[in-house]
Design an enzyme around this catalytic site. Structure first.
Site, PDB file in Angstrom:
ATOM      1  N   VAL A  12       0.825  -1.209   0.000  1.00  0.00           N
ATOM      2  CA  VAL A  12       0.000   0.000   0.000  1.00  0.00           C
ATOM      3  C   VAL A  12       0.864   1.266   0.000  1.00  0.00           C
ATOM      4  CG1 VAL A  12      -1.623   1.357   1.388  1.00  0.00           C
ATOM      5  CG2 VAL A  12      -2.033  -1.054   0.982  1.00  0.00           C
ATOM      6  N   GLU A 152      -7.540   2.281   2.338  1.00  0.00           N
ATOM      7  CA  GLU A 152      -7.153   1.971   0.956  1.00  0.00           C
ATOM      8  C   GLU A 152      -7.950   0.763   0.473  1.00  0.00           C
ATOM      9  OE1 GLU A 152      -5.246   3.581  -1.344  1.00  0.00           O
ATOM     10  OE2 GLU A 152      -6.242   2.012  -2.479  1.00  0.00           O
ATOM     11  N   GLU A 156      -3.979  -6.165  -4.812  1.00  0.00           N
ATOM     12  CA  GLU A 156      -2.664  -6.516  -5.317  1.00  0.00           C
ATOM     13  C   GLU A 156      -2.829  -7.056  -6.740  1.00  0.00           C
ATOM     14  OE1 GLU A 156      -0.588  -9.005  -2.491  1.00  0.00           O
ATOM     15  OE2 GLU A 156      -1.182  -7.685  -0.869  1.00  0.00           O
ATOM     16  N   LYS A 205     -14.140   0.337   5.614  1.00  0.00           N
ATOM     17  CA  LYS A 205     -13.081  -0.541   5.087  1.00  0.00           C
ATOM     18  C   LYS A 205     -13.340  -2.001   5.457  1.00  0.00           C
ATOM     19  CE  LYS A 205      -9.446  -2.258   3.428  1.00  0.00           C
ATOM     20  NZ  LYS A 205      -9.264  -2.443   2.005  1.00  0.00           N
ATOM     21  N   CYS A 261      -5.260  -9.759   3.388  1.00  0.00           N
ATOM     22  CA  CYS A 261      -6.317  -8.906   3.937  1.00  0.00           C
ATOM     23  C   CYS A 261      -7.634  -9.583   4.275  1.00  0.00           C
ATOM     24  CB  CYS A 261      -6.530  -7.721   3.012  1.00  0.00           C
ATOM     25  SG  CYS A 261      -5.080  -6.635   3.070  1.00  0.00           S
TER      26      CYS A 261
HETATM   27  P1  NAD Z   1       3.307  -4.604   4.060  1.00  0.00           P
HETATM   28  O1  NAD Z   1       3.628  -5.599   5.101  1.00  0.00           O
HETATM   29  O2  NAD Z   1       3.498  -4.952   2.624  1.00  0.00           O
HETATM   30  O3  NAD Z   1       4.142  -3.257   4.329  1.00  0.00           O
HETATM   31  C1  NAD Z   1       4.226  -2.634   5.567  1.00  0.00           C
HETATM   32  C2  NAD Z   1       5.547  -1.852   5.621  1.00  0.00           C
HETATM   33  O4  NAD Z   1       5.557  -1.064   6.812  1.00  0.00           O
HETATM   34  C3  NAD Z   1       6.788  -2.751   5.682  1.00  0.00           C
HETATM   35  O5  NAD Z   1       7.692  -2.386   4.665  1.00  0.00           O
HETATM   36  C4  NAD Z   1       7.360  -2.485   7.082  1.00  0.00           C
HETATM   37  O6  NAD Z   1       8.776  -2.562   7.142  1.00  0.00           O
HETATM   38  C5  NAD Z   1       6.885  -1.060   7.327  1.00  0.00           C
HETATM   39  N1  NAD Z   1       6.858  -0.647   8.735  1.00  0.00           N
HETATM   40  C6  NAD Z   1       6.499  -1.372   9.832  1.00  0.00           C
HETATM   41  N2  NAD Z   1       6.588  -0.618  10.933  1.00  0.00           N
HETATM   42  C7  NAD Z   1       7.016   0.601  10.558  1.00  0.00           C
HETATM   43  C8  NAD Z   1       7.280   1.819  11.245  1.00  0.00           C
HETATM   44  N3  NAD Z   1       7.112   1.912  12.557  1.00  0.00           N
HETATM   45  N4  NAD Z   1       7.705   2.891  10.541  1.00  0.00           N
HETATM   46  C9  NAD Z   1       7.887   2.798   9.206  1.00  0.00           C
HETATM   47  N5  NAD Z   1       7.641   1.678   8.489  1.00  0.00           N
HETATM   48  C10 NAD Z   1       7.210   0.588   9.159  1.00  0.00           C
HETATM   49  O7  NAD Z   1       1.800  -4.183   4.322  1.00  0.00           O
HETATM   50  P2  NAD Z   1       0.674  -3.826   3.234  1.00  0.00           P
HETATM   51  O8  NAD Z   1       0.203  -5.073   2.554  1.00  0.00           O
HETATM   52  O9  NAD Z   1       1.115  -2.687   2.414  1.00  0.00           O
HETATM   53  O10 NAD Z   1      -0.513  -3.367   4.197  1.00  0.00           O
HETATM   54  C11 NAD Z   1      -0.430  -2.165   4.923  1.00  0.00           C
HETATM   55  C12 NAD Z   1      -1.808  -1.846   5.470  1.00  0.00           C
HETATM   56  O11 NAD Z   1      -2.706  -1.563   4.389  1.00  0.00           O
HETATM   57  C13 NAD Z   1      -2.467  -2.977   6.257  1.00  0.00           C
HETATM   58  O12 NAD Z   1      -3.232  -2.425   7.287  1.00  0.00           O
HETATM   59  C14 NAD Z   1      -3.382  -3.627   5.242  1.00  0.00           C
HETATM   60  O13 NAD Z   1      -4.475  -4.272   5.836  1.00  0.00           O
HETATM   61  C15 NAD Z   1      -3.836  -2.446   4.431  1.00  0.00           C
HETATM   62  N6  NAD Z   1      -4.195  -2.750   3.046  1.00  0.00           N
HETATM   63  C16 NAD Z   1      -3.440  -3.616   2.318  1.00  0.00           C
HETATM   64  C17 NAD Z   1      -3.769  -3.856   0.975  1.00  0.00           C
HETATM   65  C18 NAD Z   1      -2.981  -4.832   0.142  1.00  0.00           C
HETATM   66  O14 NAD Z   1      -3.430  -5.130  -0.951  1.00  0.00           O
HETATM   67  N7  NAD Z   1      -1.853  -5.343   0.587  1.00  0.00           N
HETATM   68  C19 NAD Z   1      -4.853  -3.181   0.389  1.00  0.00           C
HETATM   69  C20 NAD Z   1      -5.594  -2.273   1.174  1.00  0.00           C
HETATM   70  C21 NAD Z   1      -5.255  -2.063   2.504  1.00  0.00           C
HETATM   71  C1  UGA Z   2      -8.746  -7.274  -1.435  1.00  0.00           C
HETATM   72  C2  UGA Z   2      -9.853  -6.290  -1.871  1.00  0.00           C
HETATM   73  O1  UGA Z   2     -10.341  -6.691  -3.146  1.00  0.00           O
HETATM   74  C3  UGA Z   2      -9.311  -4.862  -1.941  1.00  0.00           C
HETATM   75  O2  UGA Z   2     -10.378  -3.966  -2.256  1.00  0.00           O
HETATM   76  C4  UGA Z   2      -8.725  -4.482  -0.588  1.00  0.00           C
HETATM   77  O3  UGA Z   2      -8.141  -3.200  -0.645  1.00  0.00           O
HETATM   78  C5  UGA Z   2      -7.658  -5.487  -0.208  1.00  0.00           C
HETATM   79  O4  UGA Z   2      -8.233  -6.827  -0.183  1.00  0.00           O
HETATM   80  C6  UGA Z   2      -7.118  -5.226   1.149  1.00  0.00           C
HETATM   81  O5  UGA Z   2      -7.774  -4.694   1.999  1.00  0.00           O
HETATM   82  O6  UGA Z   2      -5.949  -5.610   1.295  1.00  0.00           O
HETATM   83  P1  UGA Z   2      -6.673  -8.459  -2.622  1.00  0.00           P
HETATM   84  O7  UGA Z   2      -6.612  -9.260  -1.361  1.00  0.00           O
HETATM   85  O8  UGA Z   2      -5.440  -7.847  -3.139  1.00  0.00           O
HETATM   86  O9  UGA Z   2      -7.733  -7.260  -2.437  1.00  0.00           O
HETATM   87  O10 UGA Z   2      -7.219  -9.384  -3.785  1.00  0.00           O
HETATM   88  P2  UGA Z   2      -8.676  -9.790  -4.323  1.00  0.00           P
HETATM   89  O11 UGA Z   2      -8.664  -9.647  -5.775  1.00  0.00           O
HETATM   90  O12 UGA Z   2      -9.755  -9.142  -3.581  1.00  0.00           O
HETATM   91  O13 UGA Z   2      -8.690 -11.341  -3.980  1.00  0.00           O
HETATM   92  C7  UGA Z   2      -8.742 -11.808  -2.649  1.00  0.00           C
HETATM   93  C8  UGA Z   2      -8.917 -13.316  -2.636  1.00  0.00           C
HETATM   94  O14 UGA Z   2     -10.219 -13.668  -3.079  1.00  0.00           O
HETATM   95  C9  UGA Z   2      -7.943 -14.060  -3.540  1.00  0.00           C
HETATM   96  O15 UGA Z   2      -7.481 -15.207  -2.864  1.00  0.00           O
HETATM   97  C10 UGA Z   2      -8.783 -14.450  -4.737  1.00  0.00           C
HETATM   98  O16 UGA Z   2      -8.338 -15.629  -5.359  1.00  0.00           O
HETATM   99  C11 UGA Z   2     -10.141 -14.651  -4.090  1.00  0.00           C
HETATM  100  N1  UGA Z   2     -11.290 -14.453  -5.010  1.00  0.00           N
HETATM  101  C12 UGA Z   2     -11.534 -13.229  -5.530  1.00  0.00           C
HETATM  102  C13 UGA Z   2     -12.138 -15.509  -5.275  1.00  0.00           C
HETATM  103  O17 UGA Z   2     -11.932 -16.646  -4.786  1.00  0.00           O
HETATM  104  N2  UGA Z   2     -13.229 -15.293  -6.092  1.00  0.00           N
HETATM  105  C14 UGA Z   2     -13.506 -14.072  -6.616  1.00  0.00           C
HETATM  106  O18 UGA Z   2     -14.539 -13.957  -7.331  1.00  0.00           O
HETATM  107  C15 UGA Z   2     -12.633 -13.018  -6.338  1.00  0.00           C
END
Ligand code: NAD
Ligand code: UGA
Length: 436
Positions: A12, A152, A156, A205, A261
């Site tokens: 993110v 957010e 991914e 969210k 997530c």
């Molecule tokens: P991530 O694990 O990929 O990245 C987190 C980063 O934060 C790491 O690089 C880590 O080193 C850094 N970090 C940890 N502690 C820190 C600190 N004190 N100061 C500075 N940096 C620090 O995590 P992510 O997947 O990007 O998720 C981040 C947040 O966003 C989570 O709450 C997640 O639920 C949410 N989110 C993730 C996605 C997704 O698709 N991955 C989508 C929407 C929301």
């Molecule tokens: C999901 C949400 O779609 C995002 O909006 C959100 O920001 C994010 O979580 C988050 O909070 O991190 P993501 O986990 O990256 O995004 O991927 P998705 O495309 O949502 O898929 C999630 C899982 O559901 C995967 O394992 C995928 O294979 C599965 N999936 C998805 C199904 O089994 N069926 C579907 O129809 C869609």
């Protein structure tokens, strides 16, 4: 041009930093992971995300994006600070807020001018107020600040497109001025903007992720019935999806949801409900239905192979939790490989990009760097992740390499009739012919 600090350069944070820089802002992205920051300075990405490397390099070169491990440097002159650190599941299922806590304290100790602190991490309802308390108490001297929730919604694998063309941006704060400034920052995205209070934004969210997970679990439960009554869940989804009240997205039945997530967020929402004395029945069932998908694989393969999996070679097509990412967090492949190993199978795996990250997570699985080499001598293949590469496989060649021409298509990517004609023993998910 605004000056922005982004804390955390994971999926993110890095996408947020690169996209805001690309929109013409000056962004300093910070992480406590020195290796990540050093690599980013050299143009080496910490994650696989399509289009990200090019975007980061372009904006670094243009002087709009830089990386640091120093909070003082990142916050110098910044008007906005986005918190985008991880919030993994804690031991009891609630979100572990230790990284948010550390980030809030570091901000408090290093800010020198008034600041809008924007929480992008997914955090339990009430965290925004908690962050405000931490910042207030950890500041060496009082400096004005506001806390805003701006969750957010990117996915991914399509993160940049999702960030740049969001369905909506949600902005939560009781400080109207701060909320309006954050809204201004998002104006170039031309998205609908929902301005609300902190707690409602935080809830939007969790509600969104839990609802999407619910759609998938609903379709997976329906898929089992489709098999028994002779209906095809893919066509059911298509037929349902034309109804705008239902929508076609997130109706794909298969091996269920995983990733960084949905699993932790559904669990955290259920935890919050329980903590308040409620019984979140739907959320519990949504999780149970999901994890049963993974457990069912062994039984289905035993049927396809007419007996025990002892000594059988099973090849997994795809290891990442979804296509177009290298993320292995709660990937179904991990549970599936463990249950196959427990049933006595020799498990092999192939993934176009997640091999390096997958290997230490599944040490007993033989990981291949070529899908055809993996297929050689296998008793069955299981489609775990629907990478496009697998849709385009030379299936005649695969058939020649397999010991038994058995494919268990856990993501419904193949045409059942075509595979049958080719002589495969083929099983899909929720497609009526399985039961007939
Ligand atoms: P991530 O694990 O990929 O990245 C987190 C980063 O934060 C790491 O690089 C880590 O080193 C850094 N970090 C940890 N502690 C820190 C600190 N004190 N100061 C500075 N940096 C620090 O995590 P992510 O997947 O990007 O998720 C981040 C947040 O966003 C989570 O709450 C997640 O639920 C949410 N989110 C993730 C996605 C997704 O698709 N991955 C989508 C929407 C929301
Ligand atoms: C999901 C949400 O779609 C995002 O909006 C959100 O920001 C994010 O979580 C988050 O909070 O991190 P993501 O986990 O990256 O995004 O991927 P998705 O495309 O949502 O898929 C999630 C899982 O559901 C995967 O394992 C995928 O294979 C599965 N999936 C998805 C199904 O089994 N069926 C579907 O129809 C869609």
């Amino acid at each position: 041009m605004k000056q922005i600090c982004v804390i955390g350069v994971g999926y993110v944070g890095l996408v947020t930093a690169a996209c805001f820089a690309d929109l013409g802002n000056r962004v300093v992205a910070l992480d406590v992971d020195r290796q990540r920051v050093e690599n980013l300075k050299k143009g080496i990405m910490p994650i696989y995300e399509p289009g990200l490397e090019e975007l980061v390099k372009r904006n670094t070169k243009g002087g709009r994006l830089s990386f640091t491990t120093s909070y003082a440097e990142a916050l110098k002159g910044a008007e906005f600070a986005f918190i985008a650190v991880g919030t993994p599941s804690g031991v009891d299922g609630n979100a572990d807020l230790q990284y948010v806590d550390a980030a809030a304290r570091s901000i408090a100790q290093n800010m020198t001018v008034p600041l809008i602190i924007i929480n992008k991490s997914t955090v339990p309802i009430g965290t925004g107020d908690w962050v405000a308390d931490i910042v207030k108490s950890a500041q060496p001297k009082p400096i004005d600040f506001a806390v805003v929730s701006c969750p957010e919604f990117l996915r991914e694998g399509s993160a940049i497109g999702d960030f740049m063309s969001p369905h909506r941006n949600v902005i939560g704060s009781l400080d109207k001025d701060a909320a309006n400034k954050v809204a201004q920052l998002h104006l170039p995205l031309r998205s609908p903007i929902v301005i609300t209070d902190l707690r409602t934004a935080e809830m939007i969210k969790y509600a969104s992720n839990a609802f999407l997970a619910t759609k998938i679990s609903f379709m997976n439960e329906l898929a089992d019935l489709c098999e028994l009554v002779g209906a095809d869940v893919k066509e059911v989804a298509a037929g349902m999806g034309y109804d705008a009240r239902i929508g076609r997205h997130f109706l794909d039945a298969g091996l269920g949801w995983g990733g960084s997530c949905f699993p932790k967020d559904v669990e955290a929402l259920a935890y919050m409900a329980k903590e308040k004395g409620l019984n979140p029945r739907i959320l519990h069932q949504v999780m149970e239905v999901n994890y049963d998908r993974r457990k069912a694989v062994v039984g289905h393969l035993e049927k396809l192979l007419n007996g025990s999996l002892q000594g059988k070679a099973i090849g997994l097509l795809g290891l990442a939790f979804k296509p177009n990412t290298d993320d292995m967090r709660d990937a179904p492949s991990i549970d599936i490989s463990n249950s196959l190993l427990a049933a006595g199978a020799n498990v092999r795996g192939y993934d176009p990009v997640a091999r390096r990250i997958a290997a230490p997570l599944m040490p007993a699985v033989e990981i291949f760097d070529d899908v055809y080499k993996m297929a050689q001598g296998c008793d069955a293949l299981v489609v775990v992740t629907e990478w496009n590469e697998f849709k385009q496989l030379d299936l005649e060649k695969v058939k020649g390499l397999l010991k038994c021409p058995v494919i268990y298509d856990g993501r419904n990517i193949y045409d059942p009739a075509a595979l049958k004609t080719m002589g495969f023993t083929y099983r899909a998910i929720g497609r009526g012919f399985n039961g007939h």
